[in-house]
Write a protein that holds these residues in place. Structure first.
Motif, PDB file in Angstrom:
ATOM      1  N   ILE A 165      17.405  26.783  39.676  1.00 32.12           N
ATOM      2  CA  ILE A 165      18.615  26.553  40.443  1.00 32.12           C
ATOM      3  C   ILE A 165      18.931  27.789  41.275  1.00 32.12           C
ATOM      4  CG2 ILE A 165      20.172  27.298  38.587  1.00 32.12           C
ATOM      5  CD1 ILE A 165      22.106  25.093  39.527  1.00 32.12           C
ATOM      6  N   ILE A 166      19.376  27.551  42.498  1.00 29.01           N
ATOM      7  CA  ILE A 166      19.784  28.636  43.389  1.00 29.01           C
ATOM      8  C   ILE A 166      21.231  28.396  43.784  1.00 29.01           C
ATOM      9  CG2 ILE A 166      19.324  29.879  45.534  1.00 29.01           C
ATOM     10  CD1 ILE A 166      16.511  28.572  45.513  1.00 29.01           C
ATOM     11  N   ALA A 167      22.106  29.334  43.452  1.00 25.51           N
ATOM     12  CA  ALA A 167      23.488  29.306  43.930  1.00 25.51           C
ATOM     13  C   ALA A 167      23.511  30.063  45.245  1.00 25.51           C
ATOM     14  CB  ALA A 167      24.424  29.929  42.909  1.00 25.51           C
ATOM     15  N   THR A 168      23.953  29.404  46.315  1.00 25.58           N
ATOM     16  CA  THR A 168      23.688  29.882  47.671  1.00 25.58           C
ATOM     17  C   THR A 168      24.775  30.774  48.261  1.00 25.58           C
ATOM     18  OG1 THR A 168      24.581  27.797  48.526  1.00 25.58           O
ATOM     19  CG2 THR A 168      22.197  27.926  48.196  1.00 25.58           C
ATOM     20  N   GLY A 169      25.713  31.211  47.437  1.00 27.21           N
ATOM     21  CA  GLY A 169      26.750  32.112  47.927  1.00 27.21           C
ATOM     22  C   GLY A 169      28.102  31.433  48.028  1.00 27.21           C
ATOM     23  N   THR A 170      29.139  32.245  48.067  1.00 28.80           N
ATOM     24  CA  THR A 170      30.505  31.721  48.065  1.00 28.80           C
ATOM     25  C   THR A 170      31.225  32.093  49.357  1.00 28.80           C
ATOM     26  OG1 THR A 170      32.461  31.466  46.632  1.00 28.80           O
ATOM     27  CG2 THR A 170      31.711  33.709  47.050  1.00 28.80           C
ATOM     28  N   PRO A 171      32.158  31.238  49.802  1.00 29.65           N
ATOM     29  CA  PRO A 171      32.943  31.569  50.985  1.00 29.65           C
ATOM     30  C   PRO A 171      34.090  32.520  50.654  1.00 29.65           C
ATOM     31  CG  PRO A 171      33.563  29.411  50.190  1.00 29.65           C
ATOM     32  CD  PRO A 171      32.420  29.873  49.327  1.00 29.65           C
ATOM     33  N   SER A 172      34.861  32.835  51.655  1.00 36.43           N
ATOM     34  CA  SER A 172      36.021  33.708  51.467  1.00 36.43           C
ATOM     35  C   SER A 172      37.057  33.017  50.579  1.00 36.43           C
ATOM     36  CB  SER A 172      36.651  34.059  52.818  1.00 36.43           C
ATOM     37  OG  SER A 172      37.071  32.879  53.490  1.00 36.43           O
ATOM     38  N   GLY A 173      37.942  33.834  50.017  1.00 30.80           N
ATOM     39  CA  GLY A 173      39.006  33.306  49.172  1.00 30.80           C
ATOM     40  C   GLY A 173      38.883  33.656  47.715  1.00 30.80           C
ATOM     41  N   VAL A 174      37.953  34.560  47.366  1.00 35.99           N
ATOM     42  CA  VAL A 174      37.831  34.968  45.972  1.00 35.99           C
ATOM     43  C   VAL A 174      38.961  35.935  45.625  1.00 35.99           C
ATOM     44  CG1 VAL A 174      35.333  34.627  45.981  1.00 35.99           C
ATOM     45  CG2 VAL A 174      36.265  36.889  46.510  1.00 35.99           C
ATOM     46  N   GLY A 175      39.218  36.073  44.331  1.00 36.54           N
ATOM     47  CA  GLY A 175      40.314  36.923  43.889  1.00 36.54           C
ATOM     48  C   GLY A 175      40.139  38.378  44.269  1.00 36.54           C
ATOM     49  N   MET A 176      38.885  38.854  44.261  1.00 34.98           N
ATOM     50  CA  MET A 176      38.620  40.241  44.595  1.00 34.98           C
ATOM     51  C   MET A 176      39.020  40.555  46.037  1.00 34.98           C
ATOM     52  SD  MET A 176      34.970  42.264  44.292  1.00 34.98           S
ATOM     53  CE  MET A 176      34.178  41.189  45.493  1.00 34.98           C
ATOM     54  N   GLY A 177      38.980  39.530  46.903  1.00 38.05           N
ATOM     55  CA  GLY A 177      39.277  39.761  48.312  1.00 38.05           C
ATOM     56  C   GLY A 177      40.740  39.622  48.665  1.00 38.05           C
ATOM     57  N   MET A 178      41.572  39.210  47.709  1.00 41.19           N
ATOM     58  CA  MET A 178      42.996  39.032  48.001  1.00 41.19           C
ATOM     59  C   MET A 178      43.719  40.377  48.024  1.00 41.19           C
ATOM     60  SD  MET A 178      43.953  35.660  45.715  1.00 41.19           S
ATOM     61  CE  MET A 178      43.326  34.042  46.164  1.00 41.19           C
ATOM     62  N   LYS A 179      44.839  40.396  48.697  1.00 38.28           N
ATOM     63  CA  LYS A 179      45.689  41.593  48.741  1.00 38.28           C
ATOM     64  C   LYS A 179      47.104  41.200  48.339  1.00 38.28           C
ATOM     65  CE  LYS A 179      42.892  43.802  52.306  1.00 38.28           C
ATOM     66  NZ  LYS A 179      42.844  44.399  53.654  1.00 38.28           N
ATOM     67  N   PRO A 180      47.572  41.553  47.131  1.00 35.95           N
ATOM     68  CA  PRO A 180      46.818  42.270  46.098  1.00 35.95           C
ATOM     69  C   PRO A 180      45.758  41.372  45.452  1.00 35.95           C
ATOM     70  CG  PRO A 180      48.915  41.572  45.220  1.00 35.95           C
ATOM     71  CD  PRO A 180      48.946  41.218  46.682  1.00 35.95           C
ATOM     72  N   GLN A 181      44.793  42.000  44.799  1.00 38.39           N
ATOM     73  CA  GLN A 181      43.751  41.243  44.129  1.00 38.39           C
ATOM     74  C   GLN A 181      44.342  40.376  43.022  1.00 38.39           C
ATOM     75  OE1 GLN A 181      41.018  44.396  42.927  1.00 38.39           O
ATOM     76  NE2 GLN A 181      39.764  44.055  44.752  1.00 38.39           N
ATOM     77  N   ARG A 182      43.721  39.245  42.786  1.00 35.21           N
ATOM     78  CA  ARG A 182      44.191  38.287  41.782  1.00 35.21           C
ATOM     79  C   ARG A 182      42.994  37.846  40.953  1.00 35.21           C
ATOM     80  NH1 ARG A 182      45.098  34.355  38.368  1.00 35.21           N
ATOM     81  NH2 ARG A 182      46.691  32.772  38.806  1.00 35.21           N
ATOM     82  N   PHE A 183      43.056  38.051  39.656  1.00 33.26           N
ATOM     83  CA  PHE A 183      41.946  37.675  38.795  1.00 33.26           C
ATOM     84  C   PHE A 183      42.388  36.644  37.762  1.00 33.26           C
ATOM     85  CE2 PHE A 183      40.831  42.001  40.290  1.00 33.26           C
ATOM     86  CZ  PHE A 183      39.694  41.640  41.001  1.00 33.26           C
ATOM     87  N   LEU A 184      41.420  36.002  37.147  1.00 32.85           N
ATOM     88  CA  LEU A 184      41.702  34.916  36.221  1.00 32.85           C
ATOM     89  C   LEU A 184      42.400  35.415  34.965  1.00 32.85           C
ATOM     90  CD1 LEU A 184      38.304  33.012  36.538  1.00 32.85           C
ATOM     91  CD2 LEU A 184      40.536  32.201  37.346  1.00 32.85           C
ATOM     92  N   LYS A 185      43.307  34.584  34.475  1.00 26.91           N
ATOM     93  CA  LYS A 185      43.976  34.864  33.210  1.00 26.91           C
ATOM     94  C   LYS A 185      44.024  33.570  32.403  1.00 26.91           C
ATOM     95  CE  LYS A 185      48.636  34.179  35.143  1.00 26.91           C
ATOM     96  NZ  LYS A 185      48.163  33.740  36.476  1.00 26.91           N
ATOM     97  N   PRO A 186      44.209  33.670  31.086  1.00 26.49           N
ATOM     98  CA  PRO A 186      44.257  32.451  30.264  1.00 26.49           C
ATOM     99  C   PRO A 186      45.296  31.466  30.787  1.00 26.49           C
ATOM    100  CG  PRO A 186      44.102  34.391  28.868  1.00 26.49           C
ATOM    101  CD  PRO A 186      44.304  34.897  30.266  1.00 26.49           C
ATOM    102  N   GLY A 187      44.902  30.211  30.835  1.00 23.99           N
ATOM    103  CA  GLY A 187      45.788  29.155  31.326  1.00 23.99           C
ATOM    104  C   GLY A 187      45.559  28.778  32.777  1.00 23.99           C
ATOM    105  N   ASP A 188      44.845  29.611  33.534  1.00 23.56           N
ATOM    106  CA  ASP A 188      44.522  29.256  34.911  1.00 23.56           C
ATOM    107  C   ASP A 188      43.592  28.041  34.932  1.00 23.56           C
ATOM    108  OD1 ASP A 188      46.000  31.239  36.142  1.00 23.56           O
ATOM    109  OD2 ASP A 188      44.338  32.658  36.247  1.00 23.56           O
ATOM    110  N   VAL A 189      43.787  27.187  35.924  1.00 21.68           N
ATOM    111  CA  VAL A 189      42.959  25.983  36.077  1.00 21.68           C
ATOM    112  C   VAL A 189      42.293  26.013  37.447  1.00 21.68           C
ATOM    113  CG1 VAL A 189      42.939  23.461  36.192  1.00 21.68           C
ATOM    114  CG2 VAL A 189      44.397  24.630  34.516  1.00 21.68           C
ATOM    115  N   MET A 190      40.974  25.888  37.445  1.00 18.25           N
ATOM    116  CA  MET A 190      40.191  25.851  38.676  1.00 18.25           C
ATOM    117  C   MET A 190      39.692  24.433  38.929  1.00 18.25           C
ATOM    118  SD  MET A 190      37.865  29.308  38.146  1.00 18.25           S
ATOM    119  CE  MET A 190      37.641  29.009  36.376  1.00 18.25           C
TER     120      MET A 190
END
Length: 281
Positions: A238-263
């Motif tokens: 399997i090849i995962a071909t990359g992700t678009p913009s909008g990840v938590g690391m790129g947000m200002k301020p950064q936002r990362f996953l915490k328990p209870g978050d739903v994707m």
């Protein structure tokens, strides 16, 4: 065909989604979906089956990863123009290749467990490509002839493990459950243009990633041809071909996953994942 696996973890059975949206049991015709069982030849045999004669699965229960195992789980980094920009990095001149440990594979509705010590776990919707024939030194023109199918992937990533610790990215990419794949392996004949698919991810009901595979810097043809210069790709890879913009690391301020978050994670035509984040016990 839309192929899937259903049942509790470790006892999944192969099935397919019929034209009416019902799951049909394929266990009498395929032992499971992995390796040579998702080769182009194996898929051709499945196409010969009378779908209407297969047993209907009334209560499938859990839907598992659409692949039981994979020989290799390859990934391409910084492969969307806007994602490279939000990461503060120039677009790469050739594909950035890394791997996820194959033990990270999980189902499209399984919980995502944050590993102990996690500080920066992040989300990444991606188009997954499943190889269907041995590929070595293949041209871009022929590259899609080696594709068994496509699937939705969430390349869950712990950024601190990935970037703040010495060594390769694989450390931040490989915790158990960091590789939700599926719900379906959609055969290549149902995806006429892999470079025109919407990719999106909603976090707690808010859309944070919304793009199209047309924004890829390197398309599927280029990626397969490029990888095959350096290694032999095998059925079931399997090849995962990359992700678009909008990840938590790129947000200002950064936002990362915490328990209870739903994707909610989706690639157009390939099915939608629903993933709740939980803390390690």
């Amino acid at each position: 065909m839309k192929l899937l696996r259903f049942g509790s973890k470790g006892t999944e059975r192969p099935g397919l989604l019929d034209a009416d949206g019902r799951i049909r049991d394929l266990s009498g015709h395929a032992p499971d979906f992995a390796g040579e069982n998702v080769s182009l030849a194996a898929l051709d045999l499945l196409r010969e089956i009378d779908t209407d004669a297969l047993p209907i699965v009334e209560n499938p229960g859990r839907i598992g990863c659409c692949l039981a195992t994979v020989p290799n789980f390859y990934c391409i980094g910084l492969n969307y123009t806007l994602h490279a920009q939000e990461s503060g990095m120039p677009p790469p001149s050739e594909p950035i290749l890394f791997s996820k440990a194959t033990s990270c594979l999980s189902g499209p509705f399984d919980p995502v467990v944050l590993p102990r010590g996690s500080e920066k776990s992040d989300w990444e919707v991606e188009l997954g490509v499943v190889i269907g024939a041995t590929a070595y030194e293949v041209s871009e023109d022929d590259a899609l002839d080696y594709v068994a199918g496509y699937c939705t992937v969430n390349d869950v990533s712990e950024r601190s493990f990935q970037l703040d610790r010495q060594g390769q990215w694989i450390k931040g990419k490989s915790a158990p459950g960091f590789g939700p794949v599926g719900p379906y392996l959609v055969t290549a004949d149902e995806v006429p243009d892999p470079q025109n698919l919407r990719v999106s991810l909603d976090l707690n009901g808010v859309t944070v990633q919304n793009s199209n595979t047309s924004d890829m810097i390197f398309g599927v043809r280029q990626i397969i041809s490029y990888l095959s210069r350096f290694m032999e790709l095998r059925p079931g890879d399997i090849i995962a071909t990359g992700t678009p913009s909008g990840v938590g690391m790129g947000m200002k301020p950064q936002r990362f996953l915490k328990p209870g978050d739903v994707m909610e994670v989706e690639v157009e035509g390939l099915g939608r994942q629903l993933l709740e984040t939980v803390a390690a016990r």
